[in-house]
Design a protein around this motif. Structure first.
Motif, PDB file in Angstrom:
ATOM      1  N   THR A  40       0.809  -1.217   0.000  1.00 26.49           N
ATOM      2  CA  THR A  40       0.000   0.000   0.000  1.00 26.49           C
ATOM      3  C   THR A  40       0.839   1.262   0.000  1.00 26.49           C
ATOM      4  O   THR A  40       0.360   2.325  -0.378  1.00 26.49           O
ATOM      5  CB  THR A  40      -0.920   0.008   1.227  1.00 26.49           C
ATOM      6  N   TYR A 151      -2.807  -0.912  -9.446  1.00 23.04           N
ATOM      7  CA  TYR A 151      -3.600  -0.465  -8.305  1.00 23.04           C
ATOM      8  C   TYR A 151      -4.898   0.174  -8.799  1.00 23.04           C
ATOM      9  O   TYR A 151      -4.862   1.183  -9.502  1.00 23.04           O
ATOM     10  CB  TYR A 151      -2.836   0.563  -7.467  1.00 23.04           C
ATOM     11  N   ASP A 173      -1.247  -7.300   1.021  1.00 20.33           N
ATOM     12  CA  ASP A 173      -0.616  -6.313   0.164  1.00 20.33           C
ATOM     13  C   ASP A 173      -0.437  -6.795  -1.266  1.00 20.33           C
ATOM     14  O   ASP A 173      -0.398  -6.001  -2.194  1.00 20.33           O
ATOM     15  CB  ASP A 173       0.737  -5.910   0.744  1.00 20.33           C
ATOM     16  N   SER A 177      -3.477  -3.099  -3.676  1.00 23.17           N
ATOM     17  CA  SER A 177      -4.609  -2.241  -3.352  1.00 23.17           C
ATOM     18  C   SER A 177      -4.206  -1.212  -2.319  1.00 23.17           C
ATOM     19  O   SER A 177      -3.410  -1.487  -1.438  1.00 23.17           O
ATOM     20  CB  SER A 177      -5.771  -3.090  -2.823  1.00 23.17           C
ATOM     21  N   PHE A 178      -4.783   0.002  -2.461  1.00 23.61           N
ATOM     22  CA  PHE A 178      -4.563   1.049  -1.476  1.00 23.61           C
ATOM     23  C   PHE A 178      -5.613   1.013  -0.374  1.00 23.61           C
ATOM     24  O   PHE A 178      -5.637   1.886   0.475  1.00 23.61           O
ATOM     25  CB  PHE A 178      -4.634   2.432  -2.147  1.00 23.61           C
ATOM     26  N   SER A 180      -6.180  -0.487   2.349  1.00 19.91           N
ATOM     27  CA  SER A 180      -5.840  -0.506   3.763  1.00 19.91           C
ATOM     28  C   SER A 180      -5.449   0.878   4.284  1.00 19.91           C
ATOM     29  O   SER A 180      -5.278   1.077   5.475  1.00 19.91           O
ATOM     30  CB  SER A 180      -4.701  -1.496   4.029  1.00 19.91           C
ATOM     31  N   THR A 181      -5.307   1.852   3.387  1.00 14.06           N
ATOM     32  CA  THR A 181      -4.999   3.200   3.835  1.00 14.06           C
ATOM     33  C   THR A 181      -6.264   4.032   4.049  1.00 14.06           C
ATOM     34  O   THR A 181      -6.186   5.153   4.497  1.00 14.06           O
ATOM     35  CB  THR A 181      -4.105   3.923   2.807  1.00 14.06           C
ATOM     36  N   LEU A 218      -0.545   7.229   2.655  1.00 11.29           N
ATOM     37  CA  LEU A 218      -0.722   7.159   1.207  1.00 11.29           C
ATOM     38  C   LEU A 218       0.189   8.184   0.551  1.00 11.29           C
ATOM     39  O   LEU A 218       0.363   9.290   1.056  1.00 11.29           O
ATOM     40  CB  LEU A 218      -2.178   7.439   0.841  1.00 11.29           C
TER      41      LEU A 218
END
Length: 386
Positions: A40, A151, A173, A177-178, A180-181, A218
């Motif tokens: 991420t 992504y 991870d 993918s982002f 988790s932020t 991020l």
């Protein structure tokens, strides 16, 4: 001459791992010798080192995207079997060790079918070997290891039934993918500093609910843009009643957008309501769902334009369009079925206030015109009698 000195320095810094120590792992390189973890906030590469040594190189002779910066160099990890050379670099255009960032767009499908422009960013590059041979010819094969991470920049953030104020779920991870932020939180104040505490008996109707969707850890090149937020009586919006708080190019008259697409957080608020179909229950329980886009700062404004969006009158709410990758959790919203306050002011949208004022002015003007007309008629009547 500088390149030769650099190569000599690299050889001196070479690991002590030898071909004999590799044992059965000493072999010719294969296409699956590289493992890629799309994180991420960073990308990790792991290349099996024994095939590299077998070919005539070592970990210090593997160069990432022609970058000689020490931060972009490999580190040998002998704690795993087989041993690997590891690279790690952040997801940042200005500091990604020469990686190429490419953003593509395509029409949305499934839960994102309302949108005609769903973006995906692809981050790619190559690890090459540097041949230490100084002569005219070499017997060492050139090694090339390609990597790529894709992504998606559109996510569904929805509530599930838990009893804490807010929480986030980190996904694997390697999904690239982002998500988790991202987190969604409910607040009770205009400054977004007091987390909303929802009692067991629910909050009063028309209580202001302040919502924040925020990205943490991020890369700074992306902002948070809410494409759609709606409420449903199910934690997953599958064939259940729903109410749109806002959709592309339109919003409910009582929903107020504070910030959207201008930073790494988006904020809005709305008055608490209840679903009519839950009228026979003591409380009304529902969940918020927000479709969230991570847009590049330079392109966020284009996604706010209605010409780039596709309106639909129906919502695809099939569970198949929602995976754990796209889901984070936050508290359910519970409202009292009936208000305990007898002196409650009616909830009126600002647009309706303006209409009421305009109507009052129009009635006043009309009454004044009628009064003048009656006066003129009376004058004519008197003249006719005389």
């Amino acid at each position: 001459m500088k390149i030769l000195l650099l190569l000599l320095t690299l050889i001196v810094r070479s690991s002590q791992l030898t071909l004999n120590e590799c044992g059965t792992e000493a072999r010719r390189p294969e296409v699956n010798d590289i493992a890629v973890r799309c994180g991420t906030s960073s990308i990790d590469l792991a290349i099996e080192i024994c095939p590299v040594i077998y070919t005539g190189y070592n970990d210090t002779l593997l160069i990432l995207n022609h970058m000689l910066d020490p931060a972009c160099r490999a580190t040998l990890d002998e704690s795993v079997t087989p041993p690997v050379a590891r690279f790690n670099f952040p997801l940042n255009v200005t500091n990604a060790c020469g990686s190429i960032f490419r953003t593509t767009s395509a029409a949305g499908t499934g839960i994102f079918s309302d949108f005609s422009n769903i973006q995906t960013v692809n981050i790619s590059g190559i690890v090459r070997s540097i041949d230490p041979t100084t002569g005219t010819i070499t017997y060492n094969a050139e090694l090339k290891y390609y990597y790529s991470c894709a992504y998606p920049l559109e996510y569904l953030i929805n509530n599930t039934q838990i009893d804490v104020s807010a929480s986030s779920i980190a996904v694997k991870d390697n999904n690239g993918s982002f998500i988790s932020t991202l987190s969604i939180e409910l607040f009770s104040d205009t400054n977004y500093t007091k987390p909303m505490v929802i009692p067991q008996l629910g909050i009063e109707l028309r209580t202001s609910v302040y919502v924040e969707v925020k990205a943490t850890n991020l890369t700074g090149q992306y902002h948070v843009l809410l494409d759609r937020c709606y409420a449903s009586i199910s934690s997953l919006p599958s064939n259940s009643s729903f109410f749109n708080l806002f959709v592309p190019c339109s919003k409910d008259q009582f929903t107020s957008m504070i910030e959207n697409g201008d930073s790494q957080s988006a904020r809005f608020h709305f008055p608490a309501f209840r679903f009519i179909e839950q009228q026979n229950e003591t409380v009304s329980t529902y969940y918020l769902h927000c479709i969230t886009r991570l847009c590049e700062r330079s392109t966020c404004s284009t996604f706010k334009q209605c010409s780039n969006r596709r309106k639909r009158s129906t919502l695809d709410t099939s569970t198949a369009g929602i995976t754990k990758t796209y889901t984070i959790t936050s508290p359910e919203i519970i409202t009292k079925a009936e208000s305990t306050e007898s002196k409650e002011k009616p909830l009126v949208a600002k647009e309706e206030d303006d209409s009421a004022v305009g109507l009052g002015v129009a009635v006043g003007v009309l009454a004044f015109a009628c009064l003048i007309a009656l006066s003129i008629a009376a004058m004519f009547y008197k003249r006719l009698r005389n």
